[in-house]
Design an enzyme around this catalytic site. Structure first.
Site, mmCIF file in Angstrom:
data_model
loop_
_atom_site.group_PDB
_atom_site.id
_atom_site.type_symbol
_atom_site.label_atom_id
_atom_site.label_comp_id
_atom_site.label_asym_id
_atom_site.label_seq_id
_atom_site.Cartn_x
_atom_site.Cartn_y
_atom_site.Cartn_z
ATOM 1 N N CYS A 265 0.846 -1.198 0.000
ATOM 2 C CA CYS A 265 0.000 0.000 0.000
ATOM 3 C C CYS A 265 0.885 1.253 0.000
ATOM 4 O O CYS A 265 2.005 1.240 0.473
ATOM 5 C CB CYS A 265 -0.914 0.135 1.209
ATOM 6 S SG CYS A 265 -1.906 -1.284 1.566
ATOM 7 N N ARG B 107 3.272 0.014 -5.271
ATOM 8 C CA ARG B 107 3.164 -0.542 -3.919
ATOM 9 C C ARG B 107 1.861 -1.323 -3.730
ATOM 10 O O ARG B 107 1.631 -1.912 -2.677
ATOM 11 C CB ARG B 107 3.222 0.582 -2.885
ATOM 12 C CG ARG B 107 4.513 1.367 -2.907
ATOM 13 C CD ARG B 107 4.503 2.420 -1.835
ATOM 14 N NE ARG B 107 4.450 1.827 -0.525
ATOM 15 C CZ ARG B 107 5.491 1.374 0.154
ATOM 16 N NH1 ARG B 107 6.690 1.466 -0.375
ATOM 17 N NH2 ARG B 107 5.353 0.850 1.345
ATOM 18 N N TRP C 280 -2.897 -2.626 -1.478
ATOM 19 C CA TRP C 280 -2.595 -4.019 -1.813
ATOM 20 C C TRP C 280 -3.181 -4.821 -0.670
ATOM 21 O O TRP C 280 -2.715 -4.769 0.469
ATOM 22 C CB TRP C 280 -1.102 -4.233 -1.904
ATOM 23 C CG TRP C 280 -0.712 -5.584 -2.408
ATOM 24 C CD1 TRP C 280 -0.691 -5.992 -3.706
ATOM 25 C CD2 TRP C 280 -0.262 -6.696 -1.634
ATOM 26 N NE1 TRP C 280 -0.258 -7.297 -3.787
ATOM 27 C CE2 TRP C 280 0.006 -7.750 -2.535
ATOM 28 C CE3 TRP C 280 -0.060 -6.913 -0.274
ATOM 29 C CZ2 TRP C 280 0.465 -8.991 -2.122
ATOM 30 C CZ3 TRP C 280 0.386 -8.148 0.140
ATOM 31 C CH2 TRP C 280 0.649 -9.183 -0.780
ATOM 32 N N ASN D 69 -0.797 1.814 5.980
ATOM 33 C CA ASN D 69 0.027 0.849 5.261
ATOM 34 C C ASN D 69 0.616 -0.101 6.293
ATOM 35 O O ASN D 69 1.144 0.354 7.299
ATOM 36 C CB ASN D 69 1.146 1.610 4.529
ATOM 37 C CG ASN D 69 2.220 0.697 3.993
ATOM 38 O OD1 ASN D 69 1.959 -0.446 3.643
ATOM 39 N ND2 ASN D 69 3.440 1.197 3.938
ATOM 40 N N GLY D 70 0.513 -1.396 6.068
ATOM 41 C CA GLY D 70 1.077 -2.351 7.028
ATOM 42 C C GLY D 70 -0.020 -3.196 7.638
ATOM 43 O O GLY D 70 -1.105 -3.334 7.078
ATOM 44 N N GLU E 80 16.323 -17.524 -11.630
ATOM 45 C CA GLU E 80 15.872 -16.140 -11.760
ATOM 46 C C GLU E 80 15.037 -15.972 -13.039
ATOM 47 O O GLU E 80 13.996 -15.312 -13.049
ATOM 48 C CB GLU E 80 17.085 -15.195 -11.762
ATOM 49 C CG GLU E 80 16.796 -13.750 -12.139
ATOM 50 C CD GLU E 80 15.721 -13.075 -11.291
ATOM 51 O OE1 GLU E 80 15.355 -13.596 -10.222
ATOM 52 O OE2 GLU E 80 15.226 -12.011 -11.724
ATOM 53 N N LYS F 167 11.101 -14.803 -13.386
ATOM 54 C CA LYS F 167 10.696 -13.644 -14.185
ATOM 55 C C LYS F 167 9.595 -14.017 -15.164
ATOM 56 O O LYS F 167 8.626 -13.293 -15.321
ATOM 57 C CB LYS F 167 11.924 -13.100 -14.928
ATOM 58 C CG LYS F 167 11.904 -11.649 -15.191
ATOM 59 C CD LYS F 167 12.486 -10.783 -14.108
ATOM 60 C CE LYS F 167 12.184 -11.193 -12.700
ATOM 61 N NZ LYS F 167 12.971 -10.560 -11.691
ATOM 62 N N GLU G 242 6.218 -14.758 -13.285
ATOM 63 C CA GLU G 242 5.525 -13.653 -12.611
ATOM 64 C C GLU G 242 4.877 -12.668 -13.578
ATOM 65 O O GLU G 242 3.903 -12.015 -13.206
ATOM 66 C CB GLU G 242 6.437 -12.931 -11.612
ATOM 67 C CG GLU G 242 7.514 -12.078 -12.217
ATOM 68 C CD GLU G 242 8.364 -11.372 -11.161
ATOM 69 O OE1 GLU G 242 7.813 -10.839 -10.198
ATOM 70 O OE2 GLU G 242 9.603 -11.353 -11.330
ATOM 71 N N HIS H 114 15.936 -37.469 -12.052
ATOM 72 C CA HIS H 114 15.435 -37.973 -10.767
ATOM 73 C C HIS H 114 13.969 -37.605 -10.564
ATOM 74 O O HIS H 114 13.472 -37.650 -9.445
ATOM 75 C CB HIS H 114 16.307 -37.444 -9.626
ATOM 76 C CG HIS H 114 17.736 -37.865 -9.766
ATOM 77 N ND1 HIS H 114 18.147 -39.153 -9.531
ATOM 78 C CD2 HIS H 114 18.836 -37.195 -10.193
ATOM 79 C CE1 HIS H 114 19.447 -39.255 -9.779
ATOM 80 N NE2 HIS H 114 19.887 -38.067 -10.191
ATOM 81 N N LYS I 262 5.215 -4.318 -5.536
ATOM 82 C CA LYS I 262 6.650 -4.078 -5.647
ATOM 83 C C LYS I 262 7.358 -4.235 -4.312
ATOM 84 O O LYS I 262 8.476 -4.705 -4.250
ATOM 85 C CB LYS I 262 6.872 -2.672 -6.213
ATOM 86 C CG LYS I 262 8.328 -2.309 -6.445
ATOM 87 C CD LYS I 262 8.934 -3.145 -7.551
ATOM 88 C CE LYS I 262 10.409 -2.857 -7.765
ATOM 89 N NZ LYS I 262 11.052 -3.935 -8.532
#
Ligand code: F6R
Length: 609
Positions: free
Chosen positions: A2, A27, A75, A101-102, A482, A486, A489, A505, A604
């Site tokens: 947020c 955010r 968010w 926020n939080g 990585e 990418k 997502e 395996h 983010k």
């Protein structure tokens, strides 16, 4: 997660707040809202599920007047994205509004008590307890009521509060969630991050935990957790506003992919003196300190964790210290063995990732020396660490991290080399050679980017697949991990990375006719093994695209296609090998019609556990 923006001054608050929110959508962006104290001493508010554009539409039809206000981009954590769960939250008389926020961890208990006392809750959020608790404690003094409410909360939060009964006032508080105060001409701003206010001012105070901001009748006062007035140092933000915008590219992600050569140069060159020796200004470790370190941990999340895996290769190879790499959310609950001979390196682009921050606090409390690699000056991680290495990648806006990752790898090479040299583990000739080779990476990245149209073609092979696999060995396996993160997502294609030797395996059962498999083959000592693995998946019908060093003819004999990248020494190849994979992810995402910069379900900066 947020984003918060607040304004108090003599201009119309609504425009400034909405503009600020547009810079904070990274955010979180599942809803947005605003509350402004208007000239009739009432609060006008609007909030809407979805992107900021929804709120902007409402405001265009029904403008909100007033010079004091707060805004929020959300968010969701507590309660699904919806109009009613959007912030700001108001008390029932609509005299108070709060953005948050939080997470207020004890909100359930507070909610129960307030409900028994007759408070009616409209939303499922934890935030709503804040506004009702301030209401409960309010006896004519907004600051005192907010202070009393905050003393009850447990958790991590930043809050902004306005009241229609206090038109000339704005109250804000920071606890574990970022918050800054911007100082303009007769006006003040609060924000979760600098880009929100950069258009209006470069002068900011970075708040510490428990600090409380009170603007009243044009005067700003900042209090610490014990209610003492604190004198803080005003910082000047050096970023250019251009740096926080797309710079002519269609998306932030592509701009940031293109920023990488500069990020490499900035991170490296600004720390070299005239003799070409590394100076790590914010790292105070002496030769004696380093000799006393017998073990290192590298702890981070997501892409930053992958940079840590590259860091392990660099530190073990150069500085000869054993390194363990862990995911922050695991590390913090794993009762790690730490003593005063342990060093913890945390990596965080944002510097605000809750798990990373908690991991470093734990290690610090157990006596570890803590070094932070972060991109954000003044971030929580930077402030908490003993030593800091700032990656000078510039603000990263796209949710998918690219340039921060590259800069983090450069940071590790430099730290490893500096430590190695201080410990006498590397001779000056090798030191100089490696610096030259790191510097040379910037131009090599440029040459890969110049080939981007050819790389775009590979997205055609990938865009309609349901799943894809990335393979590598050694440090190439890190690049594969990585790369897979990418792609998944931003394309939403199920993508997994495997250590190529592990395939037989179990995972090889997933390969079908036409399954795309990207193989990273940049490590000379492992090339033959990789070629065998390519043959294995080809025999099961895979369509293999390899990433290999220029001049490698062997890989071309077995793969369906090869993306050639410039040659560097093996230790540095992850910086080059990741670039085509970033471009492929970008183009596949575009081809599938996705929002590249703001992929679904992600934010983010992950400031909650
Ligand atoms: C992926 C990505 C995330 C972050 C992770 C850690 O593209 O960006 O995996 O790397 O959330 O974030 P920071 O580095 O801010 O701690």
């Amino acid at each position: 997660m947020c984003g918060i923006v607040g304004y108090i001054g003599n201009k119309q608050a609504s425009e400034i707040i909405v503009d600020g929110l547009s810079k904070l959508e990274y955010r979180g962006y599942d809803s947005a809202g605003i509350a402004v104290v208007n000239d009739n001493d009432t609060i006008n508010w609007a909030k809407k599920k979805g992107r900021l554009a929804g709120l902007e539409k409402i405001l265009a039809e029904n403008p909100i007047q007033g010079t004091v206000g707060i805004g929020h981009t959300r968010w969701a954590t507590h309660g699904a994205p919806s109009d009613v769960n959007s912030h700001p939250h108001l008390n029932s008389a609509e005299t108070l509004a709060v953005v948050h926020n939080g997470i207020i961890e004890n909100y359930m208990q507070i909610r129960e008590i307030l409900t028994e006392e007759g408070y009616v809750f409209k939303s499922e959020t934890d935030t709503e307890v804040a506004v009702h608790l301030i209401d409960k404690y309010y006896e004519g003094d907004l600051l005192a009521a907010a202070r009393k409410a905050v003393s009850v909360f447990r958790g991590a939060y930043a809050l902004g509060v306005v009241s229609s009964e206090h038109k000339g006032e704005l109250v804000a508080v920071r606890k574990e969630s970022p918050l800054i105060v911007g100082i303009g001409e007769g006006e003040y701003f609060i924000a979760s991050d600098v880009p929100a206010i950069l258009k209006y001012t470069r002068n900011v105070y970075y708040l510490e935990n428990d600090e409380m901001v009170h603007v009243k009748d044009g005067v700003l006062t900042i209090y610490d957790g014990n209610n003492n007035v604190v004198e803080k140092e005003l910082k000047t933000v050096e970023w250019d506003i251009e740096a926080a915008s797309k710079g002519g590219f269609d998306h932030f992600m592509m701009k940031e992919i293109y920023d990488q050569p500069q990020a490499i140069r900035d991170t490296l060159l600004r720390r070299l003196d005239e003799e070409g020796m590394i100076h790590l200004d914010d790292i105070k470790l002496t030769k004696e300190d380093l000799e006393g370190i017998t073990k290192m941990y590298i702890v981070a999340c997501g892409t930053a964790y992958h940079a840590g895996l590259v860091g392990k290769f660099a530190i073990e190879k150069l500085a000869k210290v054993p390194v363990e790499v862990d995911i922050a959310s695991e590390f913090r609950y794993s009762d790690p063995f730490i003593d005063e001979h342990t060093m913890l390196i945390v990596v965080s682009q944002s510097g605000e990732t809750a798990d990373t921050l908690a991991a470093m606090k734990l290690a610090k409390a157990k006596g570890a020396r803590v070094l932070a690699i972060t991109n954000v000056v003044g971030s929580s991680v930077a402030r908490e660490a003993h030593d800091v290495f700032y990656t000078w990648a510039g603000p990263e806006i796209a949710v998918a991290s690219t340039k921060a990752y590259t800069a983090q790898m450069i940071a590790f090479y430099m730290i490893a080399l500096d430590f190695a040299y201080k410990k006498g583990a590397v001779i000056i000739e090798r030191y100089q050679e490696l610096i030259k080779n790191i510097e040379g990476l910037a131009a090599k990245v440029e040459s890969i980017l110049a080939n981007k149209d050819a790389i775009e073609q590979y997205s055609k092979d990938m865009k309609d697949t349901h799943n894809a696999f990335y393979l590598g060995r050694g440090v190439d396996y890190t690049t594969a991990r990585e790369a897979a993160l990418k792609l998944k997502e931003i394309s939403y294609i199920y993508t997994e990375a495997f250590a190529a030797g592990e395939l037989k395996h179990g995972p090889i059962a997933l390969i079908e006719e036409g399954t795309p498999v990207l193989c990273v083959v940049t490590q000379d000592a492992l090339e033959e093994k990789m070629i065998s693995n390519i043959k294995e998946v080809k025999a099961r019908g895979a369509f293999v695209i390899a990433i290999a060093k220029e001049g490698n003819t062997e890989v071309a004999k077995v793969a369906d296609d090869v993306i050639y990248i410039p040659v560097a020494e093996d230790l540095l190849m992850p910086v080059l090998a990741v670039i085509p994979t970033q471009l492929i992810s970008y183009y596949v995402s575009i081809a599938r019609g996705n929002d590249v910069d703001k992929p679904r379900n992600l934010a983010k900066s992950v400031t909650v556990e």
